[in-house]
Design a protein around this motif. Sequence first.
Motif, short mmCIF file in Angstrom:
data_model
loop_
_atom_site.label_atom_id
_atom_site.label_comp_id
_atom_site.label_asym_id
_atom_site.label_seq_id
_atom_site.Cartn_x
_atom_site.Cartn_y
_atom_site.Cartn_z
N MET A 203 -18.22 -51.78 -23.72
CA MET A 203 -17.85 -53.20 -23.59
C MET A 203 -18.24 -53.74 -22.22
N ASP A 204 -17.99 -52.95 -21.17
CA ASP A 204 -18.40 -53.38 -19.83
C ASP A 204 -19.91 -53.60 -19.76
N PHE A 205 -20.65 -52.72 -20.42
CA PHE A 205 -22.12 -52.80 -20.37
C PHE A 205 -22.63 -54.05 -21.07
N ILE A 206 -22.21 -54.30 -22.30
CA ILE A 206 -22.77 -55.46 -23.02
C ILE A 206 -22.28 -56.77 -22.41
N ASN A 207 -21.05 -56.81 -21.90
CA ASN A 207 -20.59 -58.02 -21.21
C ASN A 207 -21.43 -58.28 -19.95
N ALA B 48 -29.20 -49.08 -22.72
CA ALA B 48 -29.46 -50.06 -23.78
C ALA B 48 -28.46 -49.85 -24.90
N ALA B 49 -28.20 -50.91 -25.65
CA ALA B 49 -27.32 -50.83 -26.82
C ALA B 49 -27.70 -51.94 -27.78
N ILE B 50 -27.81 -51.59 -29.05
CA ILE B 50 -28.12 -52.56 -30.09
C ILE B 50 -27.14 -52.36 -31.23
N GLY B 51 -26.28 -53.34 -31.46
CA GLY B 51 -25.31 -53.25 -32.54
C GLY B 51 -25.99 -53.38 -33.89
N ALA B 52 -25.56 -52.57 -34.85
CA ALA B 52 -26.08 -52.61 -36.21
C ALA B 52 -24.88 -52.44 -37.15
N ILE C 163 -27.64 -57.31 -36.97
CA ILE C 163 -28.02 -56.84 -35.63
C ILE C 163 -27.44 -57.79 -34.59
N GLY C 164 -26.76 -57.24 -33.59
CA GLY C 164 -26.16 -58.07 -32.54
C GLY C 164 -26.15 -57.36 -31.20
N ASN C 165 -25.72 -58.08 -30.19
CA ASN C 165 -25.62 -57.60 -28.80
C ASN C 165 -26.81 -56.73 -28.39
N VAL C 166 -28.03 -57.26 -28.58
CA VAL C 166 -29.23 -56.53 -28.17
C VAL C 166 -29.28 -56.54 -26.64
N ALA C 167 -28.93 -55.41 -26.04
CA ALA C 167 -28.69 -55.37 -24.59
C ALA C 167 -29.49 -54.25 -23.93
N VAL C 168 -30.22 -54.61 -22.89
CA VAL C 168 -30.91 -53.63 -22.05
C VAL C 168 -30.54 -53.93 -20.60
N HIS C 169 -30.16 -52.90 -19.87
CA HIS C 169 -29.81 -53.09 -18.45
C HIS C 169 -30.98 -53.75 -17.72
N PRO C 170 -30.71 -54.78 -16.90
CA PRO C 170 -31.82 -55.49 -16.25
C PRO C 170 -32.69 -54.62 -15.36
N TYR C 171 -32.16 -53.52 -14.83
CA TYR C 171 -32.95 -52.64 -13.99
C TYR C 171 -33.89 -51.73 -14.79
N PHE C 172 -33.70 -51.72 -16.14
CA PHE C 172 -34.46 -50.77 -16.95
C PHE C 172 -35.23 -51.47 -18.07
N ARG C 173 -35.48 -52.75 -17.89
CA ARG C 173 -36.24 -53.47 -18.90
C ARG C 173 -37.72 -53.14 -18.78
N GLY C 174 -38.42 -53.23 -19.90
CA GLY C 174 -39.84 -52.93 -19.91
C GLY C 174 -40.16 -51.46 -20.09
N GLU C 175 -39.13 -50.63 -20.30
CA GLU C 175 -39.35 -49.19 -20.43
C GLU C 175 -39.27 -48.70 -21.88
N GLY C 176 -39.13 -49.65 -22.83
CA GLY C 176 -39.17 -49.28 -24.24
C GLY C 176 -37.85 -48.95 -24.88
N ASN D 17 -27.87 -46.57 -29.15
CA ASN D 17 -27.75 -46.67 -27.71
C ASN D 17 -28.72 -45.74 -27.00
N ALA D 18 -29.05 -46.12 -25.77
CA ALA D 18 -29.75 -45.22 -24.85
C ALA D 18 -28.79 -44.96 -23.70
N ILE D 19 -28.41 -43.69 -23.51
CA ILE D 19 -27.42 -43.32 -22.51
C ILE D 19 -28.01 -42.22 -21.62
N GLU D 20 -27.99 -42.46 -20.32
CA GLU D 20 -28.53 -41.52 -19.35
C GLU D 20 -27.45 -41.13 -18.35
N GLU D 21 -27.12 -39.84 -18.31
CA GLU D 21 -26.09 -39.33 -17.41
C GLU D 21 -24.80 -40.15 -17.52
N GLY D 22 -24.42 -40.45 -18.76
CA GLY D 22 -23.18 -41.17 -19.04
C GLY D 22 -23.27 -42.67 -18.86
#
Length: 380
Positions: free
Chosen positions: A18-22, A63-67, A84-97, A54-59
């Motif tokens: 929740m913290d991440f998508i908000n 990224a997270a995409i609701g389905a 499909i909702g809350n299509v979210a990618v951390h701004p520091y990791f965009r463009g990495e697929g 989700n894409a989760i790295e070291e906890g």
Amino acid sequence: MSDIYYGRGSKDHFDDYMDFINYVFGFNGNESDFKKLLPKLYTIDAMPAYYSFNAIEEGKFRAAIGAFPGAIKVCGIELKTCGIGNVAVHPYFRGEGYMKKCLNMAIDDMIANSVDISALGGQRQRYNYFSYEKAGATYQVSVNKTNLRHAFGSSKTDVEAIAIKAEDKEYLDYVKDAYKKSDFVPYRDENKLFDILRTWRACPYIFKKDGKILGYCVLGGNEITEVYAEDKALIVDFVRALMENNDSITVSLPTFKAEYLEYLEPVCDRIVITDNHMFTVLNFKKVILAFMLLKSTYEKLPDGEITALIHGRAKDEQLKITVKSGEISVENTAETPDIELSHLDAMRFFFAKTCYLRNSYSISKLWFPLPIWEYSADAV
């Protein structure tokens, strides 16, 4: 480089998720917050992280995409859906697929689980890459106080609009029974019905006169996104009742509820036809049949046939679509196709409000577009 986990989350991920998508959507957790916008989905017991890829790295979520699974019944045909909702990618990791990988995982999972339709909202070309296309048609009917003054003078309607509250069991039971009377019925968890009707901060209303319930609507801002009236002529009185607290009202209607236009046309300011949502169809045979049956409930479909080879996102489908003496069939065929369509061309050909490809086939101009649809209350 550390390993990245791709897949569903768990209940234990709830707070971090929740913290991440908000954060990604710029919500502050107070007046702007996924829990408030979509209370039907974002509670710990609803396990939104599980219903996400989700894409989760070291906890840490990257990224997270609701389905989120759902269902509708169209003219008796059960269709499995996924929003499909809350299509979210951390701004520091965009463009990495991350988004591409997670969304493709979600669609592959839908195909594996025989989902028929998926819907989302977003920029058209961005989601064209993943097989989604704008489809469905919405009548947007605009009415303002000046329109009503010229139509009714200073008189007031005697219909009362009452905002439904969570504890109003009688009113919620009425809504539940009313929307099930349609040939298009969304599956809604009855224990979450109030939260479903509040999607995107909407407010459900009941309409009464002399103590009798006359219908209901869902009002999002100043837009009626869902409505049912015991007598279709009452739709104008519903608008008049809501206008007590609004300068204008827009009534958004699916084409299978166009009968309300008979009463709204004489008093409205304008009517615009626009798209409903973006959809992808993963079982064209089943979905085309369901929505052809739905269209036949309000519009006569002339006899004819067309054979199409569809290179769908889920699979190739070669279908013969026939209407004969009011009977509709959609069957697999080995016959030479009249038309060969990519997935996106098929979405436009069968479901988009305009499509140049239909101009080459006279019967397709008479049958299509089909009324694929999602109510705002059921969106994610």
